[in-house]
Scaffold this motif. Structure first.
Motif, mmCIF file in Angstrom:
data_model
loop_
_atom_site.group_PDB
_atom_site.id
_atom_site.type_symbol
_atom_site.label_atom_id
_atom_site.label_comp_id
_atom_site.label_asym_id
_atom_site.label_seq_id
_atom_site.Cartn_x
_atom_site.Cartn_y
_atom_site.Cartn_z
ATOM 1 N N THR A 1 -2.237 9.866 1.145
ATOM 2 C CA THR A 1 -2.493 8.460 1.452
ATOM 3 C C THR A 1 -2.479 7.712 0.134
ATOM 4 O OG1 THR A 1 -3.900 9.078 3.328
ATOM 5 C CG2 THR A 1 -4.100 6.828 2.498
ATOM 6 N N GLY A 2 -1.553 6.774 0.007
ATOM 7 C CA GLY A 2 -1.331 6.108 -1.273
ATOM 8 C C GLY A 2 -2.454 5.190 -1.710
ATOM 9 N N VAL A 3 -2.435 4.844 -2.996
ATOM 10 C CA VAL A 3 -3.437 3.934 -3.562
ATOM 11 C C VAL A 3 -3.455 2.614 -2.799
ATOM 12 C CG1 VAL A 3 -4.136 2.638 -5.606
ATOM 13 C CG2 VAL A 3 -3.259 4.956 -5.860
ATOM 14 N N LYS A 4 -2.273 2.078 -2.543
ATOM 15 C CA LYS A 4 -2.195 0.795 -1.831
ATOM 16 C C LYS A 4 -2.743 0.910 -0.416
ATOM 17 C CE LYS A 4 1.559 -1.342 -4.439
ATOM 18 N NZ LYS A 4 0.677 -2.411 -4.943
ATOM 19 N N GLN A 5 -2.527 2.061 0.216
ATOM 20 C CA GLN A 5 -3.074 2.276 1.557
ATOM 21 C C GLN A 5 -4.597 2.342 1.528
ATOM 22 O OE1 GLN A 5 -0.465 5.812 2.263
ATOM 23 N NE2 GLN A 5 -0.070 4.871 4.254
ATOM 24 N N TRP A 6 -5.137 3.033 0.517
ATOM 25 C CA TRP A 6 -6.595 3.106 0.390
ATOM 26 C C TRP A 6 -7.187 1.720 0.119
ATOM 27 C CZ3 TRP A 6 -8.867 6.818 2.564
ATOM 28 C CH2 TRP A 6 -8.432 8.148 2.481
ATOM 29 N N GLU A 7 -6.491 0.940 -0.713
ATOM 30 C CA GLU A 7 -6.970 -0.421 -0.998
ATOM 31 C C GLU A 7 -6.983 -1.267 0.277
ATOM 32 O OE1 GLU A 7 -4.281 -1.693 -4.017
ATOM 33 O OE2 GLU A 7 -5.529 -0.936 -5.672
ATOM 34 N N LYS A 8 -5.932 -1.128 1.079
ATOM 35 C CA LYS A 8 -5.864 -1.876 2.340
ATOM 36 C C LYS A 8 -6.987 -1.446 3.285
ATOM 37 C CE LYS A 8 -2.749 -3.029 6.156
ATOM 38 N NZ LYS A 8 -1.405 -2.809 6.754
ATOM 39 N N LEU A 9 -7.226 -0.128 3.350
ATOM 40 C CA LEU A 9 -8.314 0.379 4.196
ATOM 41 C C LEU A 9 -9.662 -0.149 3.732
ATOM 42 C CD1 LEU A 9 -7.285 4.124 4.731
ATOM 43 C CD2 LEU A 9 -7.514 2.374 6.499
ATOM 44 N N THR A 10 -9.868 -0.200 2.425
ATOM 45 C CA THR A 10 -11.126 -0.714 1.879
ATOM 46 C C THR A 10 -11.340 -2.158 2.283
ATOM 47 O OG1 THR A 10 -10.963 0.767 -0.036
ATOM 48 C CG2 THR A 10 -12.451 -1.105 -0.229
ATOM 49 N N ARG A 11 -10.291 -2.974 2.160
ATOM 50 C CA ARG A 11 -10.400 -4.391 2.550
ATOM 51 C C ARG A 11 -10.659 -4.532 4.043
ATOM 52 N NH1 ARG A 11 -5.974 -4.814 -1.077
ATOM 53 N NH2 ARG A 11 -4.521 -4.843 0.681
ATOM 54 N N THR A 12 -10.007 -3.700 4.840
ATOM 55 C CA THR A 12 -10.177 -3.769 6.292
ATOM 56 C C THR A 12 -11.603 -3.400 6.690
ATOM 57 O OG1 THR A 12 -7.853 -3.178 6.629
ATOM 58 C CG2 THR A 12 -9.318 -2.944 8.514
ATOM 59 N N TYR A 13 -12.112 -2.301 6.122
ATOM 60 C CA TYR A 13 -13.486 -1.884 6.424
ATOM 61 C C TYR A 13 -14.488 -2.945 5.957
ATOM 62 C CZ TYR A 13 -12.304 2.895 7.838
ATOM 63 O OH TYR A 13 -11.829 3.993 8.506
ATOM 64 N N ASP A 14 -14.232 -3.530 4.799
ATOM 65 C CA ASP A 14 -15.127 -4.562 4.275
ATOM 66 C C ASP A 14 -15.174 -5.764 5.215
ATOM 67 O OD1 ASP A 14 -16.788 -5.771 2.145
ATOM 68 O OD2 ASP A 14 -15.083 -7.121 1.891
ATOM 69 N N TYR A 15 -14.016 -6.176 5.700
ATOM 70 C CA TYR A 15 -13.947 -7.327 6.613
ATOM 71 C C TYR A 15 -14.660 -7.009 7.925
ATOM 72 C CZ TYR A 15 -11.885 -11.347 9.019
ATOM 73 O OH TYR A 15 -11.706 -12.518 9.719
ATOM 74 N N ALA A 16 -14.466 -5.779 8.430
ATOM 75 C CA ALA A 16 -15.098 -5.376 9.688
ATOM 76 C C ALA A 16 -16.621 -5.323 9.547
ATOM 77 C CB ALA A 16 -14.559 -4.025 10.136
ATOM 78 N N THR A 17 -17.118 -4.762 8.443
ATOM 79 C CA THR A 17 -18.568 -4.659 8.252
ATOM 80 C C THR A 17 -19.218 -6.037 8.095
ATOM 81 O OG1 THR A 17 -18.221 -4.308 5.866
ATOM 82 C CG2 THR A 17 -18.493 -2.358 7.245
ATOM 83 N N LYS A 18 -18.476 -6.980 7.527
ATOM 84 C CA LYS A 18 -19.025 -8.344 7.413
ATOM 85 C C LYS A 18 -19.226 -8.959 8.788
ATOM 86 C CE LYS A 18 -17.390 -9.548 2.781
ATOM 87 N NZ LYS A 18 -16.455 -10.364 1.983
#
Length: 214
Positions: free
Chosen positions: A142-159
Motif C-alpha cells: 500500500t503506497g505512501v500516497k494511499q496511506w496519506e489518503k486513508l489518514t485524511r479519510t479516517y480523520d474526516y470520518a472521526t470528526k
C-alpha cells in the motif's frame, strides 16, 4: 392532576408533564445507547487512523532509504563513467568497468521502480511493474500516497463522529433538564423537540461518518 411529593412538599404535576417526563426518559435511554455505539465505532476509526498515520511515516522512511541508495548508485555511475571518459582506465580493464556500469544502471532502474511502487502502491503500478516484496510476497504494498489518503479519510470520518457525540451529549442534557422541570409542560415539550432534533442530527452524522470510513 396528580400530586407528587418533593422534599416533604406537595407539588401538583399534570398528566401531560408526567407523559413528557416518560418520553424524555425514553429518549435519554435511546440516544445514550446510540452515543455509546458511536463512541465505540469512533474509537475503532481513530485506532485505524493512527495505524494509517504510522504507516505514512514508515513507508516514507522506506521510500527515502531507496532514494538514498539510488543517489549513491548514481554517484557511482558518474564516477565510473568519468574514469572511462578520462582515459585513466587501461584498455584491458575497460570491459570490467563497463560491466560494472551495466550492473549499476540496472540497480538504479530497480531502485526507481521500487520507489514508484512504494510511493503509489502495487495496485496502481500494475502487476508487470511489481518489483518490491514484503516478506517474500509481491503485489501487497500500500503506497505512501494511499496511506496519506486513508489518514485524511479516517480523520474526516472521526470528526463527523465527534460532532455526533457532541449532539448526543446535548440531547442527554436537554433530557435531564426536561425531567427536572416537571412543573412546566410547555417547556418540557420544547425540550423534547430539541432533544429529537439534536438526537436525529447526531444519528445522521454518525451514519455519515461510518459511510465515509474505508
Amino acid at each position: 392532576m396528580i400530586n407528587k411529593k418533593d422534599n416533604g412538599e406537595t407539588v401538583v404535576v399534570s398528566v401531560a408533564s408526567e407523559r413528557a417526563e416518560a418520553i424524555g426518559g425514553v429518549l435519554i435511554a435511546l440516544f445514550a445507547a446510540l452515543m455509546a455505539i458511536s463512541q465505540m465505532v469512533n474509537g475503532e476509526l481513530e485506532e485505524e487512523m493512527m495505524i494509517a498515520h504510522n504507516n505514512v511515516v514508515s513507508y516514507s522512511s522506506w521510500y527515502q532509504s531507496k532514494s538514498i541508495k539510488e543517489s549513491l548508485k548514481e554517484s557511482e555511475l558518474d564516477y565510473l563513467s568519468t574514469l572511462i571518459e578520462s582515459g585513466i582506465v587501461k584498455e584491458e580493464n575497460r570491459p570490467v568497468i563497463e560491466q560494472r556500469i551495466a550492473i549499476v544502471k540496472e540497480k538504479i532502474v530497480k531502485y526507481e521502480s521500487e520507489k514508484t511502487e512504494i510511493l503509489l502502491g502495487s495496485e496502481h503500478v500494475g502487476k508487470e511493474n511489481w518489483v518490491q516484496d514484503i516478506e517474500g510476497e509481491m503485489g501487497i504494498i500500500t503506497g505512501v500516497k494511499q496511506w496519506e489518503k486513508l489518514t485524511r479519510t479516517y480523520d474526516y470520518a472521526t470528526k463527523k463522529f465527534d460532532y455526533a457525540l457532541l449532539f448526543f451529549q446535548i440531547c442527554i442534557v436537554l433530557g435531564a433538564v426536561c425531567i427536572i422541570i416537571y412543573d412546566s409542560p410547555v417547556l418540557q415539550k420544547g425540550l423534547i423537540v430539541l432533544m429529537i432534533i439534536f438526537g436525529i442530527s447526531g444519528t445522521f452524522l454518525s451514519i455519515y461518518g461510518y459511510t465515509l470510513a474505508p
